[in-house]
Design a protein around this motif. Structure first.
Motif, short mmCIF file in Angstrom:
data_model
loop_
_atom_site.label_atom_id
_atom_site.label_comp_id
_atom_site.label_asym_id
_atom_site.label_seq_id
_atom_site.Cartn_x
_atom_site.Cartn_y
_atom_site.Cartn_z
N ALA A 150 0.84 -1.34 0.03
CA ALA A 150 -0.17 0.10 -0.06
C ALA A 150 0.85 1.39 0.06
N ASP A 151 1.92 1.18 0.86
CA ASP A 151 2.94 2.47 1.05
C ASP A 151 3.56 2.45 -0.47
N THR A 152 3.99 1.48 -0.90
CA THR A 152 4.63 1.38 -2.42
C THR A 152 3.82 2.09 -3.53
N ARG A 153 2.79 1.48 -3.55
CA ARG A 153 1.63 2.10 -4.49
C ARG A 153 1.37 3.61 -4.26
N ALA A 154 1.06 3.74 -3.02
CA ALA A 154 0.94 5.17 -2.63
C ALA A 154 1.81 6.26 -3.23
N ARG A 155 3.24 5.88 -2.87
CA ARG A 155 4.16 6.93 -3.32
C ARG A 155 4.41 6.52 -4.92
N THR A 156 4.18 6.03 -5.62
CA THR A 156 4.12 5.63 -7.13
C THR A 156 3.21 6.51 -7.61
N ILE A 157 1.82 6.52 -7.25
CA ILE A 157 0.77 7.41 -7.65
C ILE A 157 1.24 8.82 -7.32
N TYR A 158 1.58 9.16 -6.14
CA TYR A 158 1.61 10.46 -5.80
C TYR A 158 2.92 11.18 -6.41
N LEU A 159 4.13 10.36 -6.50
CA LEU A 159 5.30 10.81 -7.03
C LEU A 159 5.16 11.06 -8.65
N VAL A 160 4.35 10.58 -9.24
CA VAL A 160 4.04 10.68 -10.56
C VAL A 160 3.42 11.89 -10.89
N GLN A 161 2.29 12.01 -9.96
CA GLN A 161 1.69 13.26 -10.25
C GLN A 161 2.61 14.48 -10.15
N ILE A 162 3.27 14.38 -8.87
CA ILE A 162 4.15 15.70 -8.47
C ILE A 162 5.20 15.86 -9.60
N GLY A 163 5.60 14.69 -10.15
CA GLY A 163 6.36 14.78 -11.34
C GLY A 163 5.83 15.64 -12.62
N TYR A 164 4.41 15.17 -12.74
CA TYR A 164 3.63 15.90 -13.85
C TYR A 164 3.65 17.71 -13.46
N ILE A 165 3.44 17.79 -12.29
CA ILE A 165 3.25 19.19 -11.90
C ILE A 165 4.74 19.86 -11.94
N SER A 166 5.80 19.16 -11.56
CA SER A 166 7.00 19.91 -11.40
C SER A 166 7.66 19.97 -12.77
N MET A 167 7.48 19.00 -13.64
CA MET A 167 7.98 19.20 -14.91
C MET A 167 7.10 20.23 -15.89
N GLN A 168 5.75 20.42 -15.35
CA GLN A 168 5.06 21.56 -16.09
C GLN A 168 4.39 20.68 -17.33
N THR A 169 4.37 19.30 -17.00
CA THR A 169 4.04 18.49 -18.49
C THR A 169 2.89 19.22 -19.11
N SER A 170 2.75 19.34 -20.48
CA SER A 170 1.77 19.83 -21.26
C SER A 170 1.17 18.56 -22.00
N GLU A 171 -0.08 18.34 -21.91
CA GLU A 171 -0.60 16.98 -22.38
C GLU A 171 -2.10 17.49 -22.49
N GLU A 172 -2.47 17.10 -23.88
CA GLU A 172 -3.84 17.21 -24.21
C GLU A 172 -4.75 16.35 -22.99
N THR A 173 -5.95 16.90 -22.84
CA THR A 173 -6.87 16.25 -21.73
C THR A 173 -7.36 14.83 -22.41
N SER A 174 -7.54 14.80 -23.86
CA SER A 174 -7.99 13.88 -24.35
C SER A 174 -7.01 12.66 -24.38
N THR A 175 -5.61 13.12 -24.19
CA THR A 175 -4.64 12.21 -24.50
C THR A 175 -4.41 11.34 -23.13
N ARG A 176 -4.66 12.37 -21.98
CA ARG A 176 -4.52 11.95 -20.94
C ARG A 176 -5.40 11.05 -20.40
N LEU A 177 -6.72 11.34 -20.89
CA LEU A 177 -8.12 10.41 -20.52
C LEU A 177 -7.70 9.09 -21.48
N GLN A 178 -7.12 9.05 -22.31
CA GLN A 178 -7.01 7.72 -22.90
C GLN A 178 -6.03 6.57 -22.25
N ARG A 179 -5.06 7.61 -21.38
CA ARG A 179 -4.35 6.60 -20.58
C ARG A 179 -4.85 6.17 -19.33
#
Length: 206
Positions: A150-179
């Motif tokens: 549970a701890d590892t999954r939590a960190r995987t989810i959270y660090l991915v999202q903070i990575g999105y934010i920190s990198m200011q990832t530009s991604e179309e909503t439709s593309t993200r929804l597909q994933r």
């Protein structure tokens, strides 16, 4: 009281000043959150600020409180939202990444940028990170996963999202929804069923 109401137009309100501070923070960072520049932005007198805030520090503290309530508070609520399966619970959390009213990624980026120069704010962020990670971890535990996984999954989810934010990832909503179905499967170890996806996508129709 009557005079105060009559003059409220030129004084603004606490929310008006706070919203202006929020916009300035996103645009130029904390250095842009200054009383004079906010007064100019709002076309209000500088002295009217002091009807609502004691000083600039109190305004900055209000911004941090707003960030804490919105981003941390809403993320925790989403981890606790009703779900019949762990995949449905993960989709509830994913709502945060697609709905700025639940989790404001631009606000998060600005706060983290501000914290580079503020040890006190860095501590606030560390506390928020711990609270968010624990909420995600507890979500998995509720669905029967052992604490370490549970701890590892939590960190995987959270660090991915903070990575999105920190990198200011530009991604179309439709593309993200597909994933999303693949993200959910990676994060939970299970594929979401079609009914869960249908409900999720219905919430995020353009």
């Amino acid at each position: 009281m009557e005079e105060q109401l009559q003059n409220s137009g030129w004084r603004g309100s606490a929310d008006v000043w706070l919203n202006a501070a929020y916009e300035a923070l996103l645009e130029t960072g904390v250095d842009g959150v200054k009383i004079q520049s906010l007064a100019k932005r709002l076309n209000l007198s500088r002295t009217s600020f002091y009807w609502f805030f004691k000083d600039r520090k109190e305004l900055l503290d209000a911004l941090i409180t707003q960030w804490r309530a919105k981003n941390t508070g809403n993320l925790i609520k989403q981890t606790e939202a009703y779900a019949e399966t762990v995949t449905e619970a993960m989709l509830n959390v994913t709502d945060c990444w697609l709905r700025p009213e639940l989790f404001d990624a631009k606000f998060e980026f600005a706060i983290r940028g501000w914290s580079v120069r503020s040890p006190a704010l860095r501590k606030e962020i560390q506390i928020a990170d711990e609270q968010r990670l624990d909420a995600l971890k507890q979500m998995f535990i509720r669905f029967g996963q052992d604490e370490r996984l549970a701890d590892t999954r939590a960190r995987t989810i959270y660090l991915v999202q903070i990575g999105y934010i920190s990198m200011q990832t530009s991604e179309e909503t439709s593309t993200r929804l597909q994933r999303i179905p693949q993200y959910v499967e990676v994060f939970t170890g299970q594929a979401p069923d079609q009914r869960e996806l249908d409900r999720f996508f219905a919430r995020h129709q353009q």
